[in-house]
Design a protein around this motif. Structure first.
Motif, PDB file in Angstrom:
ATOM      1  N   THR A 132      30.255  59.913  58.178  1.00 26.84           N
ATOM      2  CA  THR A 132      31.673  60.134  58.505  1.00 26.84           C
ATOM      3  C   THR A 132      31.948  61.637  58.585  1.00 26.84           C
ATOM      4  O   THR A 132      32.600  62.131  59.514  1.00 26.84           O
ATOM      5  CB  THR A 132      32.574  59.494  57.425  1.00 26.84           C
ATOM      6  OG1 THR A 132      32.188  58.138  57.248  1.00 26.84           O
ATOM      7  CG2 THR A 132      34.039  59.586  57.818  1.00 26.84           C
ATOM      8  N   ARG A 154      30.204  63.244  61.543  1.00 27.00           N
ATOM      9  CA  ARG A 154      30.938  62.979  62.793  1.00 27.00           C
ATOM     10  C   ARG A 154      32.118  63.931  62.936  1.00 27.00           C
ATOM     11  O   ARG A 154      32.455  64.366  64.043  1.00 27.00           O
ATOM     12  CB  ARG A 154      31.416  61.529  62.845  1.00 27.00           C
ATOM     13  CG  ARG A 154      30.267  60.526  63.025  1.00 27.00           C
ATOM     14  CD  ARG A 154      30.795  59.086  63.067  1.00 27.00           C
ATOM     15  NE  ARG A 154      29.744  58.133  62.755  1.00 27.00           N
ATOM     16  CZ  ARG A 154      28.874  57.637  63.659  1.00 27.00           C
ATOM     17  NH1 ARG A 154      28.944  58.000  64.908  1.00 27.00           N
ATOM     18  NH2 ARG A 154      27.948  56.782  63.281  1.00 27.00           N
ATOM     19  N   ASN A 167      34.800  48.776  58.501  1.00 21.72           N
ATOM     20  CA  ASN A 167      33.878  48.540  59.616  1.00 21.72           C
ATOM     21  C   ASN A 167      34.598  48.372  60.949  1.00 21.72           C
ATOM     22  O   ASN A 167      34.457  47.342  61.630  1.00 21.72           O
ATOM     23  CB  ASN A 167      32.957  47.339  59.329  1.00 21.72           C
ATOM     24  CG  ASN A 167      31.781  47.300  60.301  1.00 21.72           C
ATOM     25  OD1 ASN A 167      31.572  48.265  61.066  1.00 21.72           O
ATOM     26  ND2 ASN A 167      31.034  46.206  60.292  1.00 21.72           N
ATOM     27  N   GLU A 168      35.369  49.326  61.317  1.00 22.19           N
ATOM     28  CA  GLU A 168      36.152  49.246  62.543  1.00 22.19           C
ATOM     29  C   GLU A 168      35.279  49.152  63.790  1.00 22.19           C
ATOM     30  O   GLU A 168      35.679  48.614  64.807  1.00 22.19           O
ATOM     31  CB  GLU A 168      37.095  50.453  62.653  1.00 22.19           C
ATOM     32  CG  GLU A 168      38.218  50.362  61.635  1.00 22.19           C
ATOM     33  CD  GLU A 168      39.179  51.519  61.706  1.00 22.19           C
ATOM     34  OE1 GLU A 168      38.888  52.501  62.437  1.00 22.19           O
ATOM     35  OE2 GLU A 168      40.218  51.455  61.020  1.00 22.19           O
ATOM     36  N   GLU A 169      34.053  49.685  63.686  1.00 28.08           N
ATOM     37  CA  GLU A 169      33.147  49.653  64.839  1.00 28.08           C
ATOM     38  C   GLU A 169      32.376  48.339  64.907  1.00 28.08           C
ATOM     39  O   GLU A 169      31.557  48.158  65.811  1.00 28.08           O
ATOM     40  CB  GLU A 169      32.127  50.804  64.759  1.00 28.08           C
ATOM     41  CG  GLU A 169      32.705  52.171  64.474  1.00 28.08           C
ATOM     42  CD  GLU A 169      33.362  52.776  65.717  1.00 28.08           C
ATOM     43  OE1 GLU A 169      32.912  52.482  66.848  1.00 28.08           O
ATOM     44  OE2 GLU A 169      34.357  53.524  65.552  1.00 28.08           O
ATOM     45  N   ASN A 170      32.598  47.474  63.911  1.00 24.82           N
ATOM     46  CA  ASN A 170      31.861  46.204  63.873  1.00 24.82           C
ATOM     47  C   ASN A 170      30.349  46.367  63.901  1.00 24.82           C
ATOM     48  O   ASN A 170      29.647  45.748  64.702  1.00 24.82           O
ATOM     49  CB  ASN A 170      32.283  45.304  65.034  1.00 24.82           C
ATOM     50  CG  ASN A 170      33.579  44.607  64.691  1.00 24.82           C
ATOM     51  OD1 ASN A 170      33.735  44.127  63.563  1.00 24.82           O
ATOM     52  ND2 ASN A 170      34.492  44.588  65.655  1.00 24.82           N
ATOM     53  N   ILE A 171      29.910  47.227  63.066  1.00 27.87           N
ATOM     54  CA  ILE A 171      28.460  47.440  62.988  1.00 27.87           C
ATOM     55  C   ILE A 171      27.841  46.307  62.201  1.00 27.87           C
ATOM     56  O   ILE A 171      28.375  45.880  61.177  1.00 27.87           O
ATOM     57  CB  ILE A 171      28.171  48.790  62.297  1.00 27.87           C
ATOM     58  CG1 ILE A 171      28.868  49.916  63.062  1.00 27.87           C
ATOM     59  CG2 ILE A 171      26.679  49.035  62.167  1.00 27.87           C
ATOM     60  CD1 ILE A 171      28.857  51.249  62.371  1.00 27.87           C
ATOM     61  N   ARG A 206      25.172  62.793  66.396  1.00 27.09           N
ATOM     62  CA  ARG A 206      25.862  61.485  66.423  1.00 27.09           C
ATOM     63  C   ARG A 206      24.874  60.344  66.637  1.00 27.09           C
ATOM     64  O   ARG A 206      25.023  59.275  66.054  1.00 27.09           O
ATOM     65  CB  ARG A 206      26.890  61.471  67.553  1.00 27.09           C
ATOM     66  CG  ARG A 206      28.216  61.999  67.083  1.00 27.09           C
ATOM     67  CD  ARG A 206      29.378  61.332  67.801  1.00 27.09           C
ATOM     68  NE  ARG A 206      30.503  62.259  67.757  1.00 27.09           N
ATOM     69  CZ  ARG A 206      30.709  63.209  68.652  1.00 27.09           C
ATOM     70  NH1 ARG A 206      29.919  63.328  69.707  1.00 27.09           N
ATOM     71  NH2 ARG A 206      31.728  64.012  68.500  1.00 27.09           N
ATOM     72  N   ASP A 241      24.581  57.185  64.206  1.00 18.59           N
ATOM     73  CA  ASP A 241      24.640  55.785  64.638  1.00 18.59           C
ATOM     74  C   ASP A 241      23.466  54.998  64.065  1.00 18.59           C
ATOM     75  O   ASP A 241      23.626  53.914  63.517  1.00 18.59           O
ATOM     76  CB  ASP A 241      24.606  55.708  66.173  1.00 18.59           C
ATOM     77  CG  ASP A 241      25.897  56.240  66.790  1.00 18.59           C
ATOM     78  OD1 ASP A 241      26.904  56.370  66.048  1.00 18.59           O
ATOM     79  OD2 ASP A 241      25.893  56.553  68.007  1.00 18.59           O
ATOM     80  N   ASP A 261      23.919  54.670  60.227  1.00 17.78           N
ATOM     81  CA  ASP A 261      24.981  53.747  59.839  1.00 17.78           C
ATOM     82  C   ASP A 261      24.496  52.302  59.974  1.00 17.78           C
ATOM     83  O   ASP A 261      24.756  51.464  59.113  1.00 17.78           O
ATOM     84  CB  ASP A 261      26.220  53.947  60.732  1.00 17.78           C
ATOM     85  CG  ASP A 261      27.074  55.119  60.255  1.00 17.78           C
ATOM     86  OD1 ASP A 261      26.977  55.480  59.061  1.00 17.78           O
ATOM     87  OD2 ASP A 261      27.829  55.676  61.074  1.00 17.78           O
TER      88      ASP A 261
END
Ligand code: SRM
Ligand code: SRM
Ligand code: SRM
Ligand code: SRM
Ligand code: SF4
Ligand code: SF4
Ligand code: SF4
Ligand code: SF4
Ligand code: SF4
Ligand code: SF4
Ligand code: SF4
Ligand code: SF4
Lengths: 381, 436, 381, 436
Positions: C76, C79, D33-37, D115, D119, D122
């Motif tokens: 987080t 980012r 988990n807003e990105e639905n990972i 990033r 990714d 995460d």
């Protein structure tokens, strides 16, 4: 020759025995001016090389004439010293901590006659008996040891190396042109009875061959466990050896681990080290004892080996001379030889003294060796 | 001469006193024997010494063998036995022991006394000496076994003079000239040296130590008897208060009326005296300044190195609150590398009867005799068990002064009593919170 | 959650396998101004704490804004860093060797917006996300290790002690008032992953109780010979032990010889050391790495022990502060902390920092210890 | 939050970035988990990490156990296994291994690339990292065993990115920012670091060494990557010729037009810049002078400490004949005490393809792999066998530059071939001249 008894009776050793009385008490021997002014000295001055005056609170003065002593001296020579002391100094004299002789008079008027008398006395070979000097920023007498005159472990001679060196630097014994005092010491083996480990320049006798093993006698003459435990590097092991047809108890030496210290030989006469070619001289430099300006320093090995060149060790005296001249030329006033070397860096010391640096000079003895290597990018090309 | 000595003869030339010439004159005196002395050892001892030395000069090796155990009854030291390894060729030195005679403090003598010693040694020995040995003794070089007791008897009975040390005992202590003729002395080296020598006669004569032990006494940090390099305990004079300044004399130095360093540098023209460059800038603790015609010393920061005093002895004098520092463990390199003394007592008063000092000494000895291995010098024991241990056994409070720098490794050996809760812990209890 | 395969096939591990490709090549990531001027930089200037400009031969400039990185950072946070880099720096950034983050822009006009953006970002708890600073003669980020976040041998926490300390010295992170840079490092055990052995000030986690012995499992879980040989002081011996009625093979530890290094525990999990009371902090000081003026130096132990005081270790931060303030007040311009301590003498360092000298600080580890004692009469009362 | 963390909460205040706040925000992001990972490890890993850390804050001990052997196929390093000792209470971190990802030279990144890594981490890990680890790697903290191969596969296949080192192998080399943004750099640290890293990939991934081995690359003696303290071989830039002087800029410094030391001291009023006091007097080799408005450097005596250049970067610049010094053996204190690197190669050119440098490295490794004991660092081997030996095996001519000072003990281990006549001697022959 007939035996003359002192009165000692070997049958009754304890009869009339006097023991534990120690040395003569110092104050019996003080010249009167010393006895009177002890603890009251105000200041001193070096009037010329070898001649000092000390002035006391009340105005009393003592003039000291210092002369080279060659330490190994006979009663004939001592009697001559006594004669001088009686002639000029009311029978008093002293020796310095570096084996020079000091004649003291309590009046300036007495100095010249004393000096003249000292200067004119020579041995038939031409050397001075009582050269005046050894003060201030010059070179004084060499502290040394027994050498081939009396010891069983030397790797070189003491009196001879010292005589050769003092002849070479004699000018500086009678001068005070150096940046600071320069102290030379000599020890004929690693035991270093001359305590050469803290001298501006040190001459050290060193063996380079491991002990021979006199197998036939070793077990008879030595205690094998003592011989084994004497070795600082653990190079000695017990061994059974075939010797002239017989199996004898003896020891074996791991020659690779031997650093030629001679400790084993001190403990066991059947392990002699000395060798005409193996033995010779190590030169060290840069040590000091005084706490003046910088702290006391150990001497460092600067020449790993020079052969024994009897009777005058010319390579040795030449090398010593190189160091003295480079130091004299380059160092600052009050700077001892070791302080100079550290200021310019040891790499420059070798350049300036025209000495070769060899791998032998890199410490490899136990853990502290690490701290002598260079942990920095600071160095001079 | 009995032996040809072509190599040694080459050591007769040159300005420095020739020991060869001296030995030759002695050989001659003995041969002539004008005083009709009934020599108790061979008359040609000196000639044979020259002969055996010449042989060493030819073959580059010593011709002396191990000593064996010789000595005088009841003493464990004072004599070094010595035998020649070519006795047939050099019978005069076949047996050639040395005796160590305890020197007087400051090495002052009267001619009268020295002559007495000469008479004795001419009769009973080779007439060859060292004035003095490296430890400080008068060394009588060369006599035979039967003469040892005779010499000792005459020394003690006629001259009130004892032998010095050798072997695993206290060695003959030695001192600098100190306050008898030196304005820098911070205590009376001769008095302390003599008192301790007398106090510890038993330790000096009857070896009961693990190895040799040496005392030396320097009156100030200049170190003229090199105690810091060569004595198991060195006593070095120092002071706690202020350097005394005579501002007028400072001006005299600056004005060139007095020679810097008492004239020690007069062999070269170093230019006019520059107090800034020669004194202030060289002070190791950077605690001096010269401003407005006045020299100031921040004595609190002074490390008493002696430099400024040495340079201007008529302007600067040691402080008044005097005493000595005691350092421990100096020794030559065998076996573990050379050591200089490590600071044990930063400051102690030097006052008769020196009880405080003796307590330090005896605590050190008790520890060393208890813990020291055979042939282990004090310095080696300190290295082996640690300076912390030495401080503990002498009851000295550890202090930053004891170190040049604190340890850089964090390997601290905590003692159980220093750690709360001790070391016993219950593994089952631990496992309740920390599974395997 | 369903397993998502990357494409890796455990049945055929070598299929399509790519190995030995190393890191990404550095120049892919250079900002254009860096790529263009590499090797051509002329000089730099620190415009204010945390802001540098470097000027190249051709006149190009790069402005760097350095911000505190807390190293233990989440995706987080990363980012957010990326977002800033894209907003101001064309998507480029770098990390320093002390875990700070550097944002670079190629024109002075871009600096202010960047700074303002960074300064205003805060965590809900109130701490800055991107404090600007860490340059010049100030205090930069603390190099540190895992602590209780991830390692098995720590004697204290890393991130917590660092946060507490950085809060305490934060003023100096954003100032350049000190005589020279002051580098603090932290390591949570003697393994010293933070390489704290050469830092101006070092925080070190230290155990003080010898290992417990889990006799019941020791022989099952550990290789006893490995455990024995792991001990640098030879304190561990094999032993047969009565344990809950049974005789088991295990080890015995000579507690007197233990220096709590934890090596045995690294080799053998049945020898845990950690203890709530036994564990804590050692403080070291006076080390440095640069060759500037003086050579690199090891840090010295100046406080033998401070307890673990969670969550903010107040005794520790107070002591660190004392050292910094004494140094700041007394040292000369350009003088690193260790240079200062050596100049005034360590005895004065303890006085001035109001620290107690205890016997623990006298080196007693092996031969080199000798060289840290005082072989001189030079000292200050 | 799953666990109360009253102690940790206290670390949220204060100005310095709070790792606790950061972990909490991460825990929240994962929980939401807003990105639905499709998280491949427990979603509450971060919450459990906070929980177990709070427990350590309460009981003052760690709750992590030994690692065990986990890793990726064919590699001996790059992964550190880790298990929680309270898995029931903190299942999210029951298995919590770290992966070391090799960082790029100079630690430059693009947001895009970072990033991508985020990714990946995460999805397959906790989303917690160290930017960076002490050796220099990107550290991914916390994943389970099955994810290790997956992460590795994605790194290599998607990102052209390898793991770093751990275990008994070459560790991920690291460099200072060097010539990419620093005017002091004497060689291109990034180029050399990268080339050697690529050359020695096998040594990095497949442990065959006695213990770990580290390279670090400092562009100049300022040492911004601390190589001299923490790498078995440190490469430190230097030069052989003259410091370039711009006399006008010198005047500008003296005149106060340019801030000394590039403004590094601007937080305090240190008074006007004094070139004498601040530069000349601090030069460790005392080789500078400022006379008649001109600064002179006796470059022959300069030890290239960087001080004068650091103080006046616009007036003084490093020389033109550049290269590096190589020092060997730095390490942390375990087992034998900490070491800094000891000078091995005073000067070597740094020129592609770096063959000369590689020869040094390989000679060092050959020796260490032959002679090094298990878990013996290079520095310890050098201590055990001696610096002389290292010079011998690397074919470097011993030189006074290799030492700070020559040995003070004379314990020289002569080799038989160095001594004329060898060591074999005939005792009977000896006894002819030296009787028993
Ligand atoms: C006579 C003697 C003491 C004794 O009890 O016999 C003595 C006497 C004096 N010394 Fe010394 N020192 C004597 C051996 C020493 C030693 C010991 C040694 O060399 O083995 C040292 C330590 C040397 C070393 O550091 O390696 C020594 C280091 C000093 C120093 C410090 C010199 C320096 O620059 O480091 C001074 C101060 C000075 O020279 O200004 C000093 C000063 C003095 C003074 C000026 C003291 C005084 O005020 O009377 C004396 C005359 C100095 C001169 O000769 O220039 N004395 N002096 C020793 C003469 C030996 C000789 O025959 O040459
Ligand atoms: C005579 C003398 C040398 C001289 O020419 O002046 C001397 C001579 C011997 N010393 Fe020494 N030492 C002499 C002062 C020293 C000194 C200097 C000092 O005391 O200031 C030292 C260095 C300081 C020290 O004590 O460490 C010294 C360190 C040694 C050592 C090494 C001791 C060590 O711990 O490192 C030994 C070896 C031994 O004890 O086995 C030794 C052993 C010897 C022996 C007994 C040889 C032996 O192993 O049997 C020598 C007898 C020679 C002989 O045939 O007469 N001698 N010895 C010195 C004693 C004269 C006197 O009493 O005044
Ligand atoms: C960015 C960084 C290199 C990198 O690759 O990341 C770096 C960058 C610079 N260093 Fe550094 N140093 C960096 C870590 C170091 C380290 C390593 C460390 O601390 O772990 C050292 C060794 C410290 C030590 O000795 O303990 C270091 C010792 C120096 C020095 C010598 C300082 C001294 O007084 O001893 C200089 C010269 C100076 O400051 O004038 C220097 C000078 C510089 C210059 C001025 C070089 C330049 O011209 O660009 C850079 C800016 C300095 C500043 O921040 O004030 N850099 N510098 C590192 C920043 C770390 C941080 O985030 O704070
Ligand atoms: C992750 C890291 C600390 C960090 O928080 O950054 C680390 C973590 C560990 N180190 Fe380290 N070392 C780390 C850099 C260092 C450094 C610094 C450096 O490389 O510049 C050192 C000091 C320099 C050196 O190599 O000497 C270092 C000296 C040690 C040692 C002592 C080695 C020695 O010879 O003295 C050990 C003990 C061992 O090897 O058993 C060790 C052992 C460990 C272990 C593997 C613990 C163990 O014995 O199993 C730690 C795993 C912690 C974990 O759970 O993740 N770690 N370790 C660093 C590696 C990250 C990276 O790859 O970037
Ligand atoms: S230094 Fe060695 S050879 Fe010389 S007298 Fe002393 S013990 Fe004998
Ligand atoms: S000379 Fe020394 S090192 Fe060699 S075997 Fe004898 S005691 Fe050991
Ligand atoms: S040590 Fe000091 S007191 Fe003793 S003679 Fe030398 S200068 Fe004088
Ligand atoms: S005695 Fe030494 S330290 Fe003290 S003021 Fe004089 S020169 Fe400085
Ligand atoms: S210093 Fe010790 S406890 Fe901390 S990460 Fe390194 S090995 Fe683990
Ligand atoms: S903690 Fe270290 S010293 Fe203590 S027993 Fe374990 S390995 Fe040995
Ligand atoms: S080590 Fe030298 S070249 Fe590298 S960043 Fe630091 S100052 Fe620049
Ligand atoms: S780089 Fe250092 S040694 Fe060289 S001239 Fe400058 S200050 Fe002096």
């Amino acid at each position: 020759m007939a035996f003359i008894s002192s009165g000692y009776n070997p049958e009754k050793p304890m009869e009339n025995r006097i023991t534990d009385i120690g040395p003569k008490k110092y104050d019996q021997f003080y010249p009167p001016v010393i006895a009177k002014n002890k603890g009251k000295w105000l200041y001193h001055e070096i009037l010329e090389p070898g001649v000092l005056v000390h002035v006391a609170e009340g105005g009393d003065e003592v003039y000291t004439v210092r002369v080279g002593g060659c330490r190994l001296m006979t009663t004939t020579h001592i009697r001559e010293i006594c004669e001088i002391a009686e002639k000029h100094c009311d029978g008093h004299l002293r020796f310095t901590t570096r084996n020079n002789i000091e004649f003291m008079v309590d009046d300036k008027s007495k100095v010249d006659a004393l000096k003249k008398d000292l200067e004119t006395r020579k041995f038939p070979g031409g050397s001075f008996k009582f050269p005046i000097g050894g003060t201030g920023a010059g070179i004084t007498n060499i502290v040394h040891t027994q050498g081939w005159i009396h010891c069983h472990t030397p790797a070189t001679d003491a009196s001879g190396t010292v005589k050769a060196t003092m002849d070479e630097v004699f000018k500086d014994f009678q001068d005070m042109r150096l940046p600071a005092p320069l102290r030379i010491s000599m020890a004929c083996c690693l035991n270093m009875c001359g305590a050469v480990h803290c001298s501006d320049i040190a001459i050290l006798g060193y063996h380079r061959k491991p002990p021979m093993l006199d197998h036939e006698y070793l077990d008879k003459i030595c205690e094998i466990p003592l011989a084994i435990s004497s070795c600082p590097t653990g190079a000695i092991k017990p061994a059974k050896v075939e010797w002239k047809g017989e199996t004898v108890k003896s020891v074996a030496v791991n020659n690779e681990r031997c650093m030629f210290c001679g400790n084993c030989y001190t403990m066991c006469p059947s392990m002699p080290l000395s060798d005409q070619i193996g033995d010779g001289i190590v030169l060290m430099a840069g040590g000091k004892v005084s706490n003046r300006i910088s702290q006391p320093k150990f001497s460092k090995v600067v020449v790993a080996f020079l052969p024994n060149e009897m009777p005058r060790w010319p390579s040795m005296t030449k090398t010593i001379n190189q160091m003295i001249e480079a130091y004299s030329k380059d160092a600052r006033k009050y700077e001892r030889l070791g302080e100079w070397a550290e200021r310019i860096g040891w790499e420059r010391f070798f350049d300036k003294c025209e000495l070769e640096f060899t791998h032998h000079l890199i410490d490899d003895f136990r853990d502290p060796a690490y701290y002598t290597w260079r942990q920095s990018t600071q160095f001079k090309f | 001469m009995k032996h040809e000595t072509p190599l040694l003869n080459q050591l007769e030339s040159g300005p420095w006193p020739s020991f060869v010439s001296d030995l030759k004159q002695q050989a001659e005196v003995r041969a002539k024997n004008e005083e009709n002395i009934e020599f108790q050892i061979p008359v040609d001892a000196v000639e044979d010494l020259l002969g055996v030395l010449e042989l060493s000069y030819v073959d580059g090796t010593t011709h002396w063998k191990h000593g064996g155990i010789v000595g005088v009854f009841g003493y464990g030291g004072g004599v070094i036995g010595r035998y020649c390894d070519q006795p047939q060729n050099f019978p005069g030195v076949a047996h050639f022991h040395t005796m160590r005679v305890a020197q007087p403090g400051g090495k002052y003598y009267t001619a009268e006394y020295l002559r007495d010693l000469c008479d004795l040694w001419d009769l009973r020995g080779s007439g060859i000496t060292n004035m003095h040995g490296s430890t400080g003794d008068i060394i009588f070089i060369g006599t035979t076994t039967p003469q040892l007791e005779e010499v000792f008897y005459e020394l003690t009975h006629k001259f009130n003079q004892d032998l010095g040390g050798s072997g695993s005992n206290l060695r003959t202590p030695a001192d600098c000239i100190g306050s008898s003729r030196c304005e820098y002395a911070c205590y009376d080296t001769q008095a302390l040296c003599y008192d301790l020598t007398q106090e510890y006669q038993d330790e000096l004569h009857r070896p009961a130590f693990p190895y040799k032990f040496k005392f030396k006494f320097d009156g100030c940090p200049n170190g003229c008897v090199a105690s810091i390099a060569r004595s198991d305990l060195s006593f070095i004079g120092t002071w706690k208060d202020e350097i005394r300044i005579d501002q007028e004399a400072v001006q005299a130095y600056i004005g060139g009326e007095m020679p810097p360093n008492a004239g020690a540098h007069s062999g070269r023209d170093w230019g006019a005296f520059d107090i800034q460059k020669e004194v202030i800038a060289l002070c190791p603790s950077d605690c001096m300044k010269y401003e407005g015609g006045k020299l100031e010393i921040n004595n609190k920061e002074c490390v008493r190195c002696m430099h400024c005093i040495n340079v201007m002895p008529r302007a600067l004098r040691i402080g008044n609150d005097r005493g000595c520092s005691i350092l421990a463990g100096a020794k030559a390199p065998i076996l573990d590398g050379a050591q200089m003394g490590s600071l044990l007592i930063p400051f102690i008063k030097v006052e008769e009867p020196y009880d405080e000092i003796k307590e330090v000494i005896e605590n050190v000895w008790d520890w060393w005799m208890e813990e020291g291995k055979n042939r282990e010098r004090l310095g080696e024991l300190i290295k082996r068990q640690g300076l912390q241990k030495l401080l503990e056994v002498t009851g000295v409070t550890p202090d930053a002064r004891h170190v040049q720098e604190p340890r850089s490794n964090p390997y601290i050996f905590w003692k159980e009593e220093e750690v709360e809760g001790g070391w016993d812990r219950d593994i089952d209890e631990y496992r309740k919170h920390h599974q395997r």
